[in-house]
Design an enzyme around this catalytic site. Sequence first.
Site, PDB file in Angstrom:
ATOM      1  N   ALA A  72      -1.398   3.622   2.796  1.00 24.70           N
ATOM      2  CA  ALA A  72      -0.232   4.351   2.273  1.00 24.70           C
ATOM      3  C   ALA A  72       1.018   3.492   2.288  1.00 24.70           C
ATOM      4  O   ALA A  72       1.875   3.632   1.416  1.00 24.70           O
ATOM      5  CB  ALA A  72      -0.020   5.623   3.071  1.00 24.70           C
ATOM      6  N   THR A  73       1.129   2.596   3.262  1.00 26.62           N
ATOM      7  CA  THR A  73       2.337   1.755   3.311  1.00 26.62           C
ATOM      8  C   THR A  73       2.467   0.957   2.014  1.00 26.62           C
ATOM      9  O   THR A  73       3.550   0.898   1.414  1.00 26.62           O
ATOM     10  CB  THR A  73       2.288   0.815   4.543  1.00 26.62           C
ATOM     11  N   ASN A 140       4.760  13.355  10.164  1.00 28.36           N
ATOM     12  CA  ASN A 140       3.733  12.812  11.062  1.00 28.36           C
ATOM     13  C   ASN A 140       4.032  13.057  12.535  1.00 28.36           C
ATOM     14  O   ASN A 140       3.123  13.116  13.350  1.00 28.36           O
ATOM     15  CB  ASN A 140       3.537  11.312  10.817  1.00 28.36           C
ATOM     16  N   GLN A 168      -0.129  12.960   5.664  1.00 27.64           N
ATOM     17  CA  GLN A 168      -0.574  13.878   6.725  1.00 27.64           C
ATOM     18  C   GLN A 168      -1.076  15.210   6.172  1.00 27.64           C
ATOM     19  O   GLN A 168      -1.661  15.991   6.929  1.00 27.64           O
ATOM     20  CB  GLN A 168       0.573  14.119   7.724  1.00 27.64           C
ATOM     21  N   SER A 185      -3.578   8.151   2.434  1.00 31.70           N
ATOM     22  CA  SER A 185      -4.254   7.127   3.223  1.00 31.70           C
ATOM     23  C   SER A 185      -5.604   7.661   3.710  1.00 31.70           C
ATOM     24  O   SER A 185      -5.676   8.780   4.221  1.00 31.70           O
ATOM     25  CB  SER A 185      -3.368   6.798   4.429  1.00 31.70           C
ATOM     26  N   HIS A 187      -7.496   6.804   6.271  1.00 33.48           N
ATOM     27  CA  HIS A 187      -7.793   6.946   7.706  1.00 33.48           C
ATOM     28  C   HIS A 187      -7.148   8.168   8.348  1.00 33.48           C
ATOM     29  O   HIS A 187      -7.373   8.440   9.522  1.00 33.48           O
ATOM     30  CB  HIS A 187      -7.471   5.656   8.473  1.00 33.48           C
ATOM     31  N   THR A 223      -9.454  -8.032  -5.507  1.00 37.88           N
ATOM     32  CA  THR A 223     -10.796  -7.454  -5.559  1.00 37.88           C
ATOM     33  C   THR A 223     -10.865  -6.207  -4.698  1.00 37.88           C
ATOM     34  O   THR A 223     -10.497  -6.241  -3.519  1.00 37.88           O
ATOM     35  CB  THR A 223     -11.826  -8.492  -5.059  1.00 37.88           C
ATOM     36  N   CYS A 305       3.670   4.410  15.666  1.00 36.13           N
ATOM     37  CA  CYS A 305       4.468   3.224  15.341  1.00 36.13           C
ATOM     38  C   CYS A 305       5.689   3.125  16.252  1.00 36.13           C
ATOM     39  O   CYS A 305       6.053   2.058  16.708  1.00 36.13           O
ATOM     40  CB  CYS A 305       4.952   3.267  13.895  1.00 36.13           C
TER      41      CYS A 305
HETATM   42  N1  PLP Z   1       3.233   7.964   6.015  1.00 34.81           N
HETATM   43  C1  PLP Z   1       2.901   8.772   7.035  1.00 34.81           C
HETATM   44  C2  PLP Z   1       3.473  10.156   7.088  1.00 34.81           C
HETATM   45  C3  PLP Z   1       2.057   8.316   8.049  1.00 34.81           C
HETATM   46  O1  PLP Z   1       1.744   9.112   9.062  1.00 34.81           O
HETATM   47  C4  PLP Z   1       1.538   6.996   7.951  1.00 34.81           C
HETATM   48  C5  PLP Z   1       0.676   6.445   9.024  1.00 34.81           C
HETATM   49  O2  PLP Z   1       0.996   6.535  10.191  1.00 34.81           O
HETATM   50  C6  PLP Z   1       1.891   6.200   6.853  1.00 34.81           C
HETATM   51  C7  PLP Z   1       2.740   6.727   5.911  1.00 34.81           C
HETATM   52  C8  PLP Z   1       1.351   4.808   6.680  1.00 34.81           C
HETATM   53  O3  PLP Z   1      -0.009   4.869   6.320  1.00 34.81           O
HETATM   54  P1  PLP Z   1      -0.990   3.601   6.380  1.00 34.81           P
HETATM   55  O4  PLP Z   1      -1.428   3.497   7.802  1.00 34.81           O
HETATM   56  O5  PLP Z   1      -2.120   3.951   5.478  1.00 34.81           O
HETATM   57  O6  PLP Z   1      -0.237   2.435   5.890  1.00 34.81           O
END
Ligand code: PLP
Length: 360
Positions: A72-73, A140, A168, A185, A187, A223, A305
């Site tokens: 997601a980042t 989150n 989330q 994302s 995971h 890729t 984080c």
């Molecule tokens: N946005 C939210 C709300 C998240 O909780 C997270 C992950 O902690 C991210 C973005 C970032 O996701 P990724 O770990 O896939 O880069």
Amino acid sequence: MIYLDYQATTPLAPEARAAMLPWLAGPGEPGFANPHSPHRAGRAAAAAVEVARAQVAALLPPGGRVVFTSGATEAINLALAGSGAKRLAVSAIEHAAVLDTARFLDSEVEVLPVDGAGLVDPDVAIPGGCGLVAVLQVNNEIGTVQPVEALARRAKEMGALFLCDAVQGAGKIAAPEGADLIAISAHKLYGPKGIGALWVRDGVTLAPLIHGGGQEGGLRSGTLSPAHCAGFGAAAALCTSLLETDQRHVEKLWTKARTLFDGWTLNGSAIDRWHGNLNLRLPGLDVGRLLSECRNIAFSAGSACASGSGRPSHVLRALGLSDRDSKTAIRIGFGRYTGDDELEQAAAAINAAARAQGVI
Ligand code: PLP
């Protein structure tokens, strides 16, 4: 170990792992080909990627396309930078992926406040001339569910694009309606780490961040990993089929957790909230000590984080909590694979450790 940190990451669903394995093949086996190769093995891998894309797309609104990214980042960076918007407005409780990227791109980024319950006012003032507004679907740290449909409408009226970080909420609640760009994302929805997606509404044009072979329609060169895509797709399909079962399970755990942690103060709305997130505080609690005394339980102080930084959470500060109170919060996150008994054991240990500090 009792795992109660579902906002940091979720366990890999066994079905997702099984879907990945054929694409982690070695010499002499089928399944390791480059999905961008034109030969038969490559086409088979490409077909698996497209099946996965459709499974992921089923979590998202119609009328757009799914671009696979590393997570997601990256999806958020692609949306914010790729949109070319010069003036940005983001909520005060965005994940760092949005907040920091927005600050990097626009030193005068407008920060939209939240109320004491952790909610953005759907009628919040959006500054004129703003090119893109970003508000996340589910926070989150505290799990609050934002009025994204109304905010997306407002952004549209102002002529701005609307980005929703749905990391989330994806696979757990209905997709946000009205957004132009949605980041998710794998995971966080029982898929593998290292893959995410940006959903782009038809007609929205973006410039790529990563240049090279022109994969993903020229938006994201490099890729693709068929294993990651297949795992993401299988996890998404499972979320679709288990949506109501998962929701019922989380609701049951939430009701239990609220009684187990009687005496703690809930951070953020109890109602407009994903109930798999319990963010609690106790005046005077030494969270570092609590975490070290409950080593067999995986839970966190704030977000994965921010924890460890020693900085008070920007989310709890945005709710109006003092620095001191912000540092007395813990986050307990549960989901599909959490058992009632695990929650009971964890609550007993956490409450005992808090009692030993004399704060309950
Ligand atoms: N946005 C939210 C709300 C998240 O909780 C997270 C992950 O902690 C991210 C973005 C970032 O996701 P990724 O770990 O896939 O880069």
